[in-house]
Scaffold this active site. Structure first.
Site, PDB file in Angstrom:
ATOM      1  N   ILE A  40       0.811  -1.264   0.067  1.00 59.92           N
ATOM      2  CA  ILE A  40      -0.129   0.012   0.056  1.00 59.92           C
ATOM      3  C   ILE A  40       0.963   1.158  -0.053  1.00 59.92           C
ATOM      4  O   ILE A  40       1.830   1.234   0.612  1.00 59.92           O
ATOM      5  CB  ILE A  40      -0.827  -0.027   1.269  1.00 59.92           C
ATOM      6  CG1 ILE A  40      -1.860  -1.173   1.180  1.00 59.92           C
ATOM      7  CG2 ILE A  40      -1.786   1.562   1.304  1.00 59.92           C
ATOM      8  CD1 ILE A  40      -2.852  -1.551   2.429  1.00 59.92           C
ATOM      9  N   ASP A 153       8.555  -3.445 -14.844  1.00 55.35           N
ATOM     10  CA  ASP A 153       7.120  -2.918 -15.048  1.00 55.35           C
ATOM     11  C   ASP A 153       6.797  -1.661 -15.376  1.00 55.35           C
ATOM     12  O   ASP A 153       6.321  -0.775 -15.001  1.00 55.35           O
ATOM     13  CB  ASP A 153       6.360  -2.952 -13.558  1.00 55.35           C
ATOM     14  CG  ASP A 153       4.745  -3.289 -13.632  1.00 55.35           C
ATOM     15  OD1 ASP A 153       4.255  -3.409 -14.514  1.00 55.35           O
ATOM     16  OD2 ASP A 153       4.206  -3.073 -12.402  1.00 55.35           O
TER      17      ASP A 153
END
Length: 285
Positions: A40, A153
């Site tokens: 998170i 990514d």
């Protein structure tokens, strides 16, 4: 109460858990600005009023504190104007957190695909600036560091923008950090559907060529304003690469340009950008 050691490393800072709790209002829900397979993300403000971003990592691999520090220190020493700066970290008990600089203008995905109205603020010049800056950041990771860093990514949500529309590649150390065992590769952390090179599916290995492929998809996304994969479109247009290749082979490069662009680009630089993108996604890696 035992006060944990705080060490000021040459490149950054070892933050205490207490410091980051204060900065993020005890990791309050309203401070959450992102969530992913790695954990998170919180926005926060340190006591000296420095705005920061805190990534609270899911420590599924149970990394030892020493291993984590070594990895973070290697990433923390990286300095480039087109890479988001890692300020420091927190390693207390099972907690593993990364502290980054706050980049004030959101990410590229929000500006390309969010609700920005009928006319995008991203002019052709700004889009080219983002492409060039991202390329410089990637080139530095691949060729300017030893050992090289493979991002794994590259996608629009990982390209952050400052107020002058300068791009900063983020999360470039996460793949390395979460996978310090080089044989351990997982799509949960590395690679996003639509951006991943086809050879990855057959070999399970991601390298700098995979980054180049993803960068090619990013160029196409910037030029067209379309998502890499969009099933809300007709089947022949759902895959951005296939659709764009078809449009170019039909000699209609102007037909791929984002309709939200305030003014159409000159044909020659448009063709050059498309050619670079097509080279990047060439099936022959």
């Amino acid at each position: 109460m035992v006060v944990p050691d705080v060490s000021h490393l040459g490149w950054g800072h070892w933050y205490t858990l207490r410091e980051l709790e204060v900065a993020t209002n005890s990791f309050a829900h309203e401070n959450v600005i992102g969530e992913g397979g790695y954990g998170i993300v919180y926005q926060g403000v340190l006591e000296d009023n420095t705005e920061i971003v805190v990534k609270n990592l899911l420590n599924n691999r149970g990394q030892a504190e020493r291993e984590f520090k070594v990895e973070v220190e290697a990433i923390g020493r990286v300095r480039h104007k087109n890479l988001v700066r890692l300020l420091g970290y927190c390693a207390e008990g099972a907690q593993r957190m990364l502290v980054y600089e706050y980049v004030s203008n959101g990410n590229l995905e929000q500006w390309l695909h969010g609700d920005v109205g009928p006319c995008s603020p991203l002019t052709w010049e700004i889009r080219m600036k983002i492409i060039f800056g991202t390329a410089k950041g990637l080139s530095y990771l691949h060729d300017g560091l030893e050992p090289k860093v493979v991002h794994r990514d590259i996608k629009s949500s990982n390209i952050l923008l400052d107020k002058q529309w300068n791009p900063k590649v983020s999360d470039f150390g996460l793949a390395r950090l979460l996978c310090s065992d080089s044989s351990y590769v997982t799509t949960r952390v590395m690679g996003t559907f639509g951006y991943v090179a086809p050879e990855y599916a057959s070999t399970d290995m991601l390298n700098e060529r995979s980054d180049v492929y993803s960068f090619g998809v990013l160029i196409m996304e910037l030029i067209s304003g379309r998502n890499p994969v969009d099933y809300s479109r007709p089947p022949e247009e759902a895959n951005l690469i296939d659709w764009l290749k078809k449009m170019v082979s039909n000699r209609d490069p102007e037909g791929v340009v984002d309709p939200k662009l305030p003014e159409k680009p000159i044909l020659r630089p448009l063709k050059r950008a498309l050619l670079v993108a097509l080279h990047c996604v060439d099936p022959n890696a």
